[in-house]
Design a protein around this motif. Structure first.
Motif, PDB file in Angstrom:
ATOM      1  N   VAL A 135       0.799  -1.221   0.000  1.00 33.51           N
ATOM      2  CA  VAL A 135       0.000   0.000   0.000  1.00 33.51           C
ATOM      3  C   VAL A 135       0.836   1.277   0.000  1.00 33.51           C
ATOM      4  O   VAL A 135       0.293   2.375  -0.125  1.00 33.51           O
ATOM      5  CB  VAL A 135      -0.989   0.012   1.191  1.00 33.51           C
ATOM      6  CG1 VAL A 135      -2.002  -1.113   1.046  1.00 33.51           C
ATOM      7  CG2 VAL A 135      -0.272  -0.071   2.524  1.00 33.51           C
ATOM      8  N   ASP A 136       2.159   1.149   0.159  1.00 31.33           N
ATOM      9  CA  ASP A 136       3.039   2.310   0.092  1.00 31.33           C
ATOM     10  C   ASP A 136       4.456   1.810  -0.167  1.00 31.33           C
ATOM     11  O   ASP A 136       4.772   0.666   0.129  1.00 31.33           O
ATOM     12  CB  ASP A 136       2.992   3.111   1.387  1.00 31.33           C
ATOM     13  CG  ASP A 136       3.605   4.497   1.255  1.00 31.33           C
ATOM     14  OD1 ASP A 136       3.850   4.943   0.122  1.00 31.33           O
ATOM     15  OD2 ASP A 136       3.836   5.146   2.294  1.00 31.33           O
ATOM     16  N   GLY A 137       5.283   2.667  -0.707  1.00 29.77           N
ATOM     17  CA  GLY A 137       6.657   2.300  -0.991  1.00 29.77           C
ATOM     18  C   GLY A 137       6.801   1.458  -2.242  1.00 29.77           C
ATOM     19  O   GLY A 137       7.822   0.796  -2.422  1.00 29.77           O
ATOM     20  N   GLN A 138       5.811   1.497  -3.112  1.00 30.33           N
ATOM     21  CA  GLN A 138       5.920   0.754  -4.357  1.00 30.33           C
ATOM     22  C   GLN A 138       7.131   1.263  -5.131  1.00 30.33           C
ATOM     23  O   GLN A 138       7.518   2.411  -5.019  1.00 30.33           O
ATOM     24  CB  GLN A 138       4.662   0.920  -5.228  1.00 30.33           C
ATOM     25  CG  GLN A 138       3.427   0.288  -4.654  1.00 30.33           C
ATOM     26  CD  GLN A 138       2.613   1.241  -3.793  1.00 30.33           C
ATOM     27  OE1 GLN A 138       3.119   2.204  -3.260  1.00 30.33           O
ATOM     28  NE2 GLN A 138       1.346   0.948  -3.646  1.00 30.33           N
ATOM     29  N   ASP A 139       7.709   0.373  -5.904  1.00 30.46           N
ATOM     30  CA  ASP A 139       8.851   0.704  -6.755  1.00 30.46           C
ATOM     31  C   ASP A 139      10.110   1.054  -5.963  1.00 30.46           C
ATOM     32  O   ASP A 139      11.007   1.713  -6.492  1.00 30.46           O
ATOM     33  CB  ASP A 139       8.513   1.853  -7.725  1.00 30.46           C
ATOM     34  CG  ASP A 139       7.331   1.518  -8.606  1.00 30.46           C
ATOM     35  OD1 ASP A 139       7.218   0.340  -9.002  1.00 30.46           O
ATOM     36  OD2 ASP A 139       6.524   2.422  -8.880  1.00 30.46           O
ATOM     37  N   ALA A 146       8.836  -1.012   2.192  1.00 30.37           N
ATOM     38  CA  ALA A 146       7.471  -1.112   1.676  1.00 30.37           C
ATOM     39  C   ALA A 146       6.516  -1.095   2.859  1.00 30.37           C
ATOM     40  O   ALA A 146       6.883  -1.432   3.978  1.00 30.37           O
ATOM     41  CB  ALA A 146       7.280  -2.392   0.883  1.00 30.37           C
ATOM     42  N   THR A 147       5.305  -0.685   2.586  1.00 25.80           N
ATOM     43  CA  THR A 147       4.246  -0.787   3.581  1.00 25.80           C
ATOM     44  C   THR A 147       3.258  -1.816   3.063  1.00 25.80           C
ATOM     45  O   THR A 147       2.749  -1.690   1.947  1.00 25.80           O
ATOM     46  CB  THR A 147       3.539   0.576   3.775  1.00 25.80           C
ATOM     47  OG1 THR A 147       4.512   1.534   4.200  1.00 25.80           O
ATOM     48  CG2 THR A 147       2.441   0.459   4.812  1.00 25.80           C
ATOM     49  N   LEU A 148       3.035  -2.843   3.865  1.00 25.83           N
ATOM     50  CA  LEU A 148       2.122  -3.911   3.493  1.00 25.83           C
ATOM     51  C   LEU A 148       0.891  -3.869   4.378  1.00 25.83           C
ATOM     52  O   LEU A 148       0.981  -3.594   5.566  1.00 25.83           O
ATOM     53  CB  LEU A 148       2.802  -5.281   3.645  1.00 25.83           C
ATOM     54  CG  LEU A 148       4.090  -5.511   2.870  1.00 25.83           C
ATOM     55  CD1 LEU A 148       4.646  -6.890   3.191  1.00 25.83           C
ATOM     56  CD2 LEU A 148       3.866  -5.354   1.386  1.00 25.83           C
ATOM     57  N   ALA A 149      -0.242  -4.142   3.792  1.00 29.31           N
ATOM     58  CA  ALA A 149      -1.479  -4.334   4.546  1.00 29.31           C
ATOM     59  C   ALA A 149      -1.851  -5.803   4.390  1.00 29.31           C
ATOM     60  O   ALA A 149      -1.806  -6.352   3.282  1.00 29.31           O
ATOM     61  CB  ALA A 149      -2.590  -3.448   4.009  1.00 29.31           C
ATOM     62  N   ALA A 150      -2.175  -6.437   5.487  1.00 31.15           N
ATOM     63  CA  ALA A 150      -2.511  -7.861   5.468  1.00 31.15           C
ATOM     64  C   ALA A 150      -3.886  -8.058   6.073  1.00 31.15           C
ATOM     65  O   ALA A 150      -4.295  -7.320   6.966  1.00 31.15           O
ATOM     66  CB  ALA A 150      -1.476  -8.652   6.264  1.00 31.15           C
ATOM     67  N   ALA A 151      -4.594  -9.060   5.565  1.00 31.06           N
ATOM     68  CA  ALA A 151      -5.930  -9.350   6.084  1.00 31.06           C
ATOM     69  C   ALA A 151      -6.039 -10.836   6.406  1.00 31.06           C
ATOM     70  O   ALA A 151      -5.598 -11.682   5.636  1.00 31.06           O
ATOM     71  CB  ALA A 151      -6.985  -8.971   5.057  1.00 31.06           C
TER      72      ALA A 151
END
Length: 74
Positions: free
Chosen positions: A16-20, A25-30
Motif C-alpha cells: 500500500v506504500d513504498g511501491q517501486d 514497503a508498507t504492506l497491509a494484510a488481512a
C-alpha cells in the motif's frame, strides 16, 4: 515477503506504500477467522514470523474489524 505470508500463513497481502522501492514497503494484510481465539493465534504467528526476519525494521499495527463494521450484512 508477500508470497511467503500468503503461502505459509494464508494471509492476503497488498503493498500500500513504498511501491517501486526495494529498500522499504508498507504492506497491509488481512486475515479472517471463525473465532477470536483462532484469529489471534494466526495474527500472533504472522507477527512472530515478521519479527524473526526483520527484528529491527518492522512495525506492526493490528486493527480488528467486524463483518458488520466493514459493511457486511448485519
Amino acid at each position: 515477503m508477500k508470497a511467503q505470508l500468503h503461502g505459509r500463513h494464508g494471509v492476503t497481502v497488498a503493498e500500500v506504500d513504498g511501491q517501486d522501492t526495494w529498500q522499504r514497503a508498507t504492506l497491509a494484510a488481512a486475515l479472517t477467522g471463525g473465532s477470536m481465539g483462532t484469529l489471534t493465534s494466526s495474527v500472533d504467528r504472522v507477527e512472530r514470523f515478521l519479527l524473526d526476519r526483520f527484528p529491527e525494521c518492522v512495525r506492526i499495527e493490528r486493527t480488528l474489524t467486524s463483518f458488520e463494521d466493514a459493511g457486511g450484512l448485519g
